[in-house]
Motif scaffolding. Structure first.
Motif, PDB file in Angstrom:
ATOM      1  N   PRO A   1       0.706  -1.162  -0.044  1.00 48.77           N
ATOM      2  CA  PRO A   1       0.032  -0.014   0.065  1.00 48.77           C
ATOM      3  C   PRO A   1       0.836   1.097   0.092  1.00 48.77           C
ATOM      4  CG  PRO A   1       0.276  -0.656   2.141  1.00 48.77           C
ATOM      5  CD  PRO A   1       0.957  -1.845   1.326  1.00 48.77           C
ATOM      6  N   PRO A   2       0.111   2.517  -0.142  1.00 44.26           N
ATOM      7  CA  PRO A   2       0.952   3.741  -0.056  1.00 44.26           C
ATOM      8  C   PRO A   2       1.143   3.729   1.696  1.00 44.26           C
ATOM      9  CG  PRO A   2      -1.148   4.190  -0.590  1.00 44.26           C
ATOM     10  CD  PRO A   2      -0.928   2.540  -0.748  1.00 44.26           C
ATOM     11  N   PHE A   3       2.498   4.069   1.761  1.00 46.14           N
ATOM     12  CA  PHE A   3       2.782   4.324   3.231  1.00 46.14           C
ATOM     13  C   PHE A   3       2.847   5.885   3.676  1.00 46.14           C
ATOM     14  CE2 PHE A   3       4.042   0.093   2.447  1.00 46.14           C
ATOM     15  CZ  PHE A   3       3.826  -0.526   3.851  1.00 46.14           C
ATOM     16  N   ASP A   4       2.150   6.445   4.801  1.00 49.67           N
ATOM     17  CA  ASP A   4       2.432   7.812   5.202  1.00 49.67           C
ATOM     18  C   ASP A   4       3.188   7.504   6.502  1.00 49.67           C
ATOM     19  OD1 ASP A   4       0.952  10.740   5.343  1.00 49.67           O
ATOM     20  OD2 ASP A   4       1.402   9.904   7.384  1.00 49.67           O
ATOM     21  N   VAL A   5       4.425   8.046   6.390  1.00 46.41           N
ATOM     22  CA  VAL A   5       5.270   7.752   7.364  1.00 46.41           C
ATOM     23  C   VAL A   5       5.961   9.152   8.296  1.00 46.41           C
ATOM     24  CG1 VAL A   5       7.498   6.970   8.186  1.00 46.41           C
ATOM     25  CG2 VAL A   5       6.287   5.974   6.413  1.00 46.41           C
ATOM     26  N   THR A   6       5.577   9.098   9.512  1.00 49.73           N
ATOM     27  CA  THR A   6       6.158  10.333  10.375  1.00 49.73           C
ATOM     28  C   THR A   6       7.184   9.586  11.285  1.00 49.73           C
ATOM     29  OG1 THR A   6       4.006  11.115  10.247  1.00 49.73           O
ATOM     30  CG2 THR A   6       5.508  12.028  12.037  1.00 49.73           C
ATOM     31  N   VAL A   7       8.198  10.246  11.263  1.00 45.91           N
ATOM     32  CA  VAL A   7       9.475   9.825  12.273  1.00 45.91           C
ATOM     33  C   VAL A   7       9.181  10.819  13.365  1.00 45.91           C
ATOM     34  CG1 VAL A   7      11.929  10.004  12.635  1.00 45.91           C
ATOM     35  CG2 VAL A   7      10.960   8.985  10.585  1.00 45.91           C
ATOM     36  N   VAL A   8       9.165  10.337  14.680  1.00 45.04           N
ATOM     37  CA  VAL A   8       9.140  11.214  16.048  1.00 45.04           C
ATOM     38  C   VAL A   8      10.485  10.940  16.561  1.00 45.04           C
ATOM     39  CG1 VAL A   8       7.805  11.297  18.188  1.00 45.04           C
ATOM     40  CG2 VAL A   8       6.423  10.518  15.986  1.00 45.04           C
ATOM     41  N   GLU A   9      10.689  12.044  16.948  1.00 45.50           N
ATOM     42  CA  GLU A   9      12.221  12.159  17.584  1.00 45.50           C
ATOM     43  C   GLU A   9      12.056  12.590  19.153  1.00 45.50           C
ATOM     44  OE1 GLU A   9      14.189  14.498  14.659  1.00 45.50           O
ATOM     45  OE2 GLU A   9      14.865  12.564  13.777  1.00 45.50           O
ATOM     46  N   LYS A  10      11.948  11.545  20.000  1.00 45.86           N
ATOM     47  CA  LYS A  10      12.054  11.843  21.355  1.00 45.86           C
ATOM     48  C   LYS A  10      13.347  11.402  21.645  1.00 45.86           C
ATOM     49  CE  LYS A  10       7.656  12.675  22.126  1.00 45.86           C
ATOM     50  NZ  LYS A  10       7.262  13.837  22.716  1.00 45.86           N
ATOM     51  N   PRO A  11      14.559  12.256  21.897  1.00 45.25           N
ATOM     52  CA  PRO A  11      15.798  11.794  22.007  1.00 45.25           C
ATOM     53  C   PRO A  11      16.425  11.062  23.251  1.00 45.25           C
ATOM     54  CG  PRO A  11      15.537  14.308  22.366  1.00 45.25           C
ATOM     55  CD  PRO A  11      14.357  13.636  21.839  1.00 45.25           C
ATOM     56  N   TYR A  12      17.156  10.024  22.853  1.00 43.03           N
ATOM     57  CA  TYR A  12      17.442   9.238  24.279  1.00 43.03           C
ATOM     58  C   TYR A  12      18.935   9.837  24.493  1.00 43.03           C
ATOM     59  CZ  TYR A  12      19.415   5.118  26.306  1.00 43.03           C
ATOM     60  OH  TYR A  12      20.019   3.973  27.062  1.00 43.03           O
TER      61      TYR A  12
END
Lengths: 744, 160
Positions: A676-687
């Protein structure tokens, strides 16, 4: 920062795009012979005789049996139970018994037809149920390779006093890694050193196995990786077996020998994802707050222990899901069966148990009459939550952020209503559904694993002014080479193209531990960053500053190296002081940190054929920091499609203990039209402990699709089907059973 | 055993051997063109895709005799690491290759699609590539790569 967070070009990209990248079978090795493997054809039996056709010209061939092994006949990994070549007894179909090599590949394969193995067949145990019932003893008294118990609070009392207790049973099958390059290894002896080259993830695993097998000093074994056409865990441990085979043939033939599996052999004989049965008994308040989780996990390990204990460990530690509950008990076992050993596959036990933990919410939702999304929101991990092992989540918890993004971007509430209306109309040709999942995935080795590994990595400065990253972590498509160069160059504050990345060759690089467990960027990348900091400090103290031009770099290199050809800045893993873990009680910080993902899938099921089409995927994944956003997105989309394959299409069919659909013709993985088409969001909660804040990304995407698909199928059809894959046959059977039940 | 000639990447080549030898073996072993990969040996994965008179075929299913007197194009015909073709550049810019083993076949299928005037839209490209399996990428970046090459521009880093 110059390159971290930017989509720089793949290091080895131009070679891969022009056909110049040299994979194992592309190597031009002068005088190389082809090795093939004689395998068992019964799941359990005593070998009475191995007969070589006397009319066949065996003098043109080299033949190896267990008698040719100079050291111990064992594939060294965790337990020394798996022989390299079966002796006396075979414990699964496709078990290696003898090896044959010839200069001509076709003639090598021809020879297999002239070997007959005679067996006394013994009773076999082929299913989890038969293993638990000890139909036959395979391993100790109970056929259990390993078990774990996690306890938090008082589960029995909490269940007794809960408003509601809801039970469910969930089943997942084997899964084949299906890398497009089959397993391939070559070996030869060079000046007394056994050289092994291969398509593999963990070169030092191979050294450790060959050392025992050949009774050789480690310095006399050199293993290096060739360009590798996919791994996904499938080239974590099995290459040790093939390398052993190639080594024995090469030593006996006194010439190079390569073993390149064909697709059928690779699928039938090598490791798969562990099938599992997971049972949940969950106590909640009437408004949907968790009060007790009682989880029982059983996995099928196959005939030998391989990595099963560790797979089970990760599965156990993820079994309660990404939710806080005051009372938790997880009991888990992995059993022995007479089937080819299962092993590492992306996710490593977690996708199995997370499928159950997530899908169980749909059942709970039905009983309580509360939407599953609202229930998940109420119980989801947040900063300060305490996990089943008593770990306090102190930082970098992006579960809620991911879920919020996915709910918003997928228009979850709106779609749900829209599809409800669609499904209520009997004239429509299909049912539609949307399902949501949210999962966590521990980055790095389990518990104290990283401490035992004591991984090393470094950066070298040569006298000529080259800067070289030294690590055993392999590039298997995920972008390791590029990511290491980004981390090292930004840490030093020098241009990206100043950095080289050494080939993982055990005579050139330190042991950075295996390329597994979502640890390459977070753990080994962290070591590379520390080594680069040491080099930076050396530049500053011995040269006055980090060089700014190539010419200055050469000058500084000469000063720093002195008379030596190179100076290596190597560091070793150090446990973060706040991480504590108790192996005996399975209490404490199971992982340094977790990554998080949420996933919404919309699908359409044909009412006549029960064929499912995935319409759209929306996912958000908290990986701390994307060192390379486009590659991170590539990991997410690729991993999610493997998860969709497992949920909908992929089913290794076993008959008499062997996979019978061991071909890409009938073991179906997704094509470009299935994706399928993918809608991707990268969330960045730093470690705080990860390089530039990064956590793991490799396995996380595999966890989320299957439970969301099963939830969407339930939304579409009204039926909770607790077994994957959700093939047209399985959906049809479930709906037919419902119709039957309704008539009675 | 006879000899037969075929044109490989614009060059006339002679093969001496059995006419039923698989084209992939002749390309890889006799002509040392190892860019063409074998993934399954039964025409399912498409890693061995080459062009025969401009049309994509699975070279593991073609006896070399069938290629006699015809034009064969492999990945080696496209560009070099120093000078990538537009399509290869699209793959580099949009991360269309991960492990790279399916890439030569993907490139040849995509090349045939674009060269034959195939449409540069998502559905057409997916259909053109549906005989090429990839286990790494989930296909989206591959489709983006082909579309970027067709439109002659780079994909933006983020799709948001």
């Amino acid at each position: 920062m110059r390159s971290v967070g930017k989509n720089v070009s793949r290091r080895e990209g131009p070679e891969k795009l022009t056909g110049r990248a040299v994979y194992l079978d592309d190597l031009d090795i002068p005088g190389c012979w082809h090795g093939v493997t004689v395998r068992s054809s019964v799941p359990h039996g005593r070998i009475k005789a191995v007969k070589f056709d006397p009319a066949f010209p065996w003098s043109d061939y080299v033949v190896v049996t267990a008698a040719d092994i100079p050291g111990r006949n064992v594939v060294t990994l965790i337990e020394p139970d798996q022989p390299l070549l079966a002796e006396g007894l075979v414990r699964h179909r496709e078990e290696p018994i003898a090896l044959i090599a010839h200069a001509d590949r076709a003639k090598a394969y021809e020879a297999l037809k002239h070997v007959t193995v005679e067996y006394e067949k013994l009773p076999s145990v082929l299913t989890i149920a038969d293993a638990l019932a000890v139909k036959e003893k395979i391993y100790k008294d109970d056929n259990v390779f390993k078990s774990f118990l996690i306890r938090k609070g008082d589960v029995d009392q909490a269940l007794a006093s809960a408003d509601v207790v809801i039970e469910g049973e969930y089943r997942v099958p084997h899964q084949e890694q299906a890398y497009i390059e089959n397993n391939a290894v070559a070996a030869w002896e060079e000046d007394g050193v056994l050289v092994v080259r291969g398509s593999l993830q963990c070169p030092f695993y191979v050294v450790k196995a060959l050392k025992v097998l050949l009774g050789r000093d480690e310095s006399k074994v050199r293993v290096s990786q060739t360009v590798t056409g996919g791994g996904f865990g499938g080239k974590e441990e099995y290459p040790s077996m093939i390398a052993g085979h190639a080594a024995l043939l090469a030593l006996k033939a006194r010439r190079p020998v390569k073993i390149v599996y064909d697709r059928h052999e690779d699928m039938a004989a090598t490791t798969k994802r562990h099938p599992a049965v997971v049972r949940h008994r969950t106590g909640l308040t009437r408004d949907g707050r968790l009060v007790a989780q009682d989880v029982d996990v059983v996995m099928d390990g196959g005939a030998y222990a391989t990595l099963s204990a560790v797979v089970l460990s990760r599965g156990t530690l993820h079994a309660a899901g990404a939710y806080e509950c005051p009372n938790v008990r997880v009991r888990s076992r992995v059993v022995a069966t007479h089937t080819p050993p299962n092993g590492a596959f992306r996710g490593f036990g977690a996708p199995q148990t997370l499928f159950a933990a997530e899908l169980h919410w749909e059942k709970i939702a039905d009983v309580l009459g509360i939407d599953s999304l609202a229930l998940k929101r109420k119980n989801l991990f947040k900063i300060g939550s305490i996990t089943a092992t008593g770990q306090v989540l102190r930082e970098s918890v992006g579960a809620k952020s991911c879920l919020d993004v996915v709910v918003r971007r997928s228009k979850y509430a709106q779609r749900r209503k829209e599809y409800d209306r669609w499904n209520a109309d009997p004239k429509k040709p299909s049912w539609k559904g949307i399902g949501v999942s949210v999962c966590h995935h521990g980055a790095g080795f389990t518990g104290s694993g990283e401490v035992y590994l004591a991984s090393r990595a470094g950066v070298a400065l040569t006298r000529a002014g080259a800067l070289v990253v030294l690590a055993a972590s392999t590039e298997i498509g995920q972008g390791t080479n590029t990511m290491f160069a980004q981390v090292a160059s930004d840490t030093l504050g020098v241009p990206l193209d100043w950095l080289e990345v050494e080939t993982p060759d055990t005579h050139k690089v330190p042991d950075s531990g295996p390329t597994v467990a979502s640890r390459t960027c977070m753990v080994v990348g962290g070591l590379v960053r520390r080594a680069a900091l040491d080099l930076k400090a050396a530049f500053e103290s011995e040269h006055g500053r980090v060089p700014r031009t190539r010419a200055e770099l050469k000058k500084a290199a000469a000063a720093l190296c002195g008379a030596k050809p190179a100076r290596r800045f190597e560091v070793q893993y150090e446990k973060p002081s706040e991480v504590t873990w108790n192996d005996a009680t399975y209490q404490g910080d199971a992982y340094g940190v977790y990554s998080y993902a949420a996933f919404a899938v919309e699908l359409e099921i044909d009412r006549a054929t029960a064929e499912t089409k995935v319409l759209r995927v929306t996912t958000a994944q908290d990986i701390g920091k994307a060192i390379h956003p486009l590659f991170a997105e590539g990991q997410i989309i690729g991993g999610c499609l493997q998860g969709l394959g497992w949920a909908l299409l992929e089913e290794p069919v076993y008959n008499d203990g062997v996979m019978v659909n061991s071909q890409l013709t009938n073991y179906v993985i997704p094509t470009s039209l299935d994706a399928p088409p993918f809608d991707v969001t990268v969330v960045e909660k730093p470690y705080s402990r990860g390089p530039f804040g990064a956590k793991g990304v490799g396995e996380l995407p595999m966890d989320v699709p299957a439970p969301a698909v099963a939830a969407a199928v339930k939304h579409a059809t009204g039926r909770l089907i607790a077994t994957i894959p959700l093939t047209p046959e399985r959906i049809t059977a479930a709906l037919a059973a419902d119709a039957e039940a309704a008539r009675v | 055993m006879g000899a037969l000639t075929l044109t490989v990447n614009g060059r006339r080549r002679t093969y001496r051997g059995a006419a039923f030898t698989r084209l992939i073996d002749v390309l890889r072993e006799d002509f040392r063109l190892t860019g063409t990969k074998e993934g399954c040996g039964e025409g399912e994965c498409g890693a061995c895709t080459v062009l025969l008179d401009g049309a994509p075929v699975n070279s593991c299913l073609i006896p070399v005799g069938q290629a006699a007197g015809r034009r064969v194009e492999t990945v080696e015909s496209l560009g070099s690491p120093e000078k990538l073709s537009k399509l290869q550049q699209g793959f580099l810019d949009c991360a269309g290759a991960q492990c790279g083993i399916c890439t030569p076949g993907m490139l040849m299928s995509a090349h045939a699609h674009l060269k034959s005037g195939g449409k540069a839209d998502d559905a057409s490209v997916r259909t053109a590539l549906s005989g090429n399996l990839c286990r790494c990428t989930g296909y989206q970046h591959i489709v983006d790569s082909v579309l970027a090459a067709a439109r002659g521009k780079k994909k933006k880093a983020s799709r948001k």
